[in-house]
Design a protein around this motif. Structure first.
Motif, short mmCIF file in Angstrom:
data_model
loop_
_atom_site.label_atom_id
_atom_site.label_comp_id
_atom_site.label_asym_id
_atom_site.label_seq_id
_atom_site.Cartn_x
_atom_site.Cartn_y
_atom_site.Cartn_z
N GLY A 208 -3.39 -3.58 -0.58
CA GLY A 208 -2.88 -3.33 0.94
C GLY A 208 -2.67 -1.91 1.08
O GLY A 208 -2.46 -1.13 0.17
N PRO A 209 -2.54 -1.51 2.39
CA PRO A 209 -2.19 -0.23 2.67
C PRO A 209 -0.86 0.20 2.46
O PRO A 209 0.31 -0.62 2.32
N PRO A 210 -0.40 1.61 2.16
CA PRO A 210 0.91 1.95 1.90
C PRO A 210 1.74 1.81 2.98
O PRO A 210 1.13 1.80 4.12
N THR A 211 2.88 1.61 2.63
CA THR A 211 4.07 1.53 3.85
C THR A 211 4.94 2.50 4.02
O THR A 211 5.52 3.05 2.93
N TYR A 212 5.05 3.22 5.08
CA TYR A 212 5.53 4.38 5.18
C TYR A 212 7.09 4.36 6.10
O TYR A 212 7.90 5.42 6.10
N ASP A 213 7.42 3.18 6.27
CA ASP A 213 8.73 2.75 6.91
C ASP A 213 9.96 3.18 6.05
O ASP A 213 10.28 2.53 5.15
N ARG A 214 10.65 4.40 6.31
CA ARG A 214 11.75 4.76 5.54
C ARG A 214 12.95 4.13 6.05
O ARG A 214 13.88 4.10 5.06
N GLN A 322 14.47 -6.47 0.41
CA GLN A 322 13.70 -5.75 -0.34
C GLN A 322 12.74 -4.99 0.51
O GLN A 322 12.22 -5.05 1.54
N ALA A 323 12.50 -3.88 -0.46
CA ALA A 323 11.52 -3.30 0.11
C ALA A 323 10.08 -3.43 -0.22
O ALA A 323 9.93 -4.06 -1.52
N PRO A 324 9.03 -3.38 0.64
CA PRO A 324 7.62 -4.06 0.18
C PRO A 324 7.25 -3.46 -1.00
O PRO A 324 7.32 -2.10 -1.51
N ALA A 325 6.27 -4.14 -1.75
CA ALA A 325 5.55 -3.53 -2.92
C ALA A 325 4.63 -2.30 -2.74
O ALA A 325 4.70 -1.56 -3.50
N THR A 326 4.19 -2.26 -1.61
CA THR A 326 3.43 -0.94 -1.22
C THR A 326 4.19 0.22 -0.74
O THR A 326 3.62 1.20 -0.30
#
Length: 467
Positions: A208-214, A322-326
């Motif tokens: 899946g695409p990377p997650t940038y939500d800080r 939890q933070a997403p794996a991506t």
């Protein structure tokens, strides 16, 4: 038999064929600026992470340049479409306040193409090799603050060994990407290249695409403020230089494998001594730690002292929520293990080492355990570096041997940068080598020879104990 160095005549040379800039493909809507978090601040003082992937590819220079290289460049551009911050710059404002990655329309990644006359199989072996021979295969990156408050995040290199193989080198700022993020990018780039050669166009984001939500990284302990203050206070501190072996002429690199069979024997011995169970990572790491303590000759020093072993733990699944794996960025906690030198060099040293590592891991697994003592992480890194702590770089969970550009899986993956960070690298061992875990070390030549002897003896004793 490993190739000997006197066979390497004339001296190997690396010739630069091309330096170019590869920009993200058009259409990106990824962030124009990405602030760092307290997890990222931890790694601001660390040298960039450098890896090199060796692939067997018996083609000529002309075929590589005309056929393989265009696919590498196009797939890189497409991968950067999703991993946009990797084409940006790491910016460190004065006083270390609010470091961030900045992205602009003119951003691109420097991509070097080279040809090497060195012995591919010598470089990609497991035996002790001159560490400096791998330096020409990886690009160089400066840290921000070394001549400029701004530095590129990523640089890449492809080196052809005509008729034999190719090496793909990567350098990435650790403060921007941890191992999970780097592996996510590399697998995406490789899959896009591999599938593109089969006529499948478009980005293939593995997982899946990377997650940038800080906002998923919460900081109730205000660690960001603490870490920036500590970094400012320690900005002239040179204790981390105690780790750096780069530049010494007697430094060699070696790879050591603890197979699944040996891990099973370690487990049987550990259980017989403690009535406990232990993970393969803990068992194999304990064995390597003990052999290294012995190799350094520290058991000959009068008096009993404390030895230290450091590793990072993934915090994506340990955040609340939890933070997403991506998640793109660092999400690692710092762990330190202590053990008596006399226990480590004793008859059951590997058991003592694994017991100590297991205890710390169990503490991390408790609720909130990953952040216990977190306010001291920056200061602890500098303090323990001066004490010569052995640290771990990489993880078998990253699956770096799965990075396939269409040439098959790598023959060998090396983490070149461990010679500057006091670390041993760890990865999954290939099944054809017995599976298990693969450890990389960079040591002075005589120390490496001693380590090799202790390691071989340790494995031999396991066979004798359980035969």
């Amino acid at each position: 038999m490993a190739p000997s160095e006197h066979q390497q005549a004339p001296p190997p040379m690396t010739k630069i064929l091309e330096r170019c800039l590869v920009a993200p493909a058009p259409g990106t809507v990824k962030p124009s600026a990405l602030p760092l978090t307290f997890f990222d601040y931890i790694f601001l003082p660390f040298h960039p992470v450098q890896r090199v992937f060796f692939y067997e590819l018996p083609c000529s220079r002309l075929l590589f340049l005309s056929d393989h290289l265009p696919h590498l460049k196009l797939s890189l551009s497409l991968a950067l479409l999703e991993f946009r911050p990797l084409a940006g710059s790491l910016v460190l404002p004065p006083q270390c306040s609010s470091p961030e990655v900045r992205c602009g329309d003119g951003d691109a990644v420097e991509f070097t193409v080279a040809e090497c006359s060195d012995n591919f199989h010598y470089l990609a072996g497991n035996h002790a090799r001159d560490a400096a021979r791998l330096h020409p295969l990886v690009p160089q990156l400066l840290l921000p603050g070394v001549g400029s408050r701004r530095a590129p995040v990523l640089a890449l290199q492809a080196t052809i060994f005509p008729g034999v193989g190719v090496a793909v080198g990567i350098a990435v700022q650790h403060a921007v990407a941890d191992g999970s993020t780097s592996a996510h990018f590399l697998k995406t780039w490789a899959a896009t290249c591999r599938l593109g050669r089969k006529g499948v166009l478009g980005v293939s984001c593995v997982g899946g695409p990377p997650t940038y939500d800080r906002t998923v990284i919460r900081d109730p302990m205000r660690l960001g403020r603490t870490f920036l203050a500590d970094l400012q206070m320690l900005r002239e501190d040179s204790r981390m230089e105690a780790w750096d072996l780069a530049g010494r002429s007697d430094i060699v690199r070696g790879t050591f494998i603890v197979t699944n069979e040996k891990i099973q024997q370690l487990s049987q011995r550990f259980t017989s001594k403690t009535s406990l169970e232990c993970s393969p990572y803990t068992l194999a790491s304990g064995l390597v730690w003990v052999c290294l303590v012995k190799a350094k000759g520290l058991d000959d020093v009068g008096g009993d002292t404390t030895e230290h072993f450091g590793f990072v733990t993934g915090c994506r699944a340990r955040m609340d929520p939890q933070a997403p794996a991506t998640y793109f960025g660092n999400c690692l906690g710092i762990c330190c293990v202590e053990a008596s030198r006399s226990d480590l060099v004793g008859e059951d040293g590997a058991v003592a080492a694994s017991t100590a590592i297991r205890k710390v891991i169990r503490g991390v697994e408790e609720r909130g355990g990953a952040f216990r003592g977190a306010e001291n992480w920056i200061r602890d890194i500098f303090r323990l570096a001066a004490l010569g702590i052995l640290t771990v770089a990489g993880s078998p969970k990253l699956g770096m041997y799965q990075v396939d550009f269409g040439w098959g899986r790598p023959r060998k993956v090396e983490m070149v940068s461990i010679e500057r960070t006091g670390a041993m690298s760890i990865a999954e061992a290939k099944e054809e080598e017995g599976g298990g875990l693969e450890f990389g070390l960079v040591l002075p030549r005589e120390e490496m020879a001693r380590f090799s002897g202790f390691f071989a003896d340790g494995l031999k004793q396991l066979s004798c104990s359980w035969s």
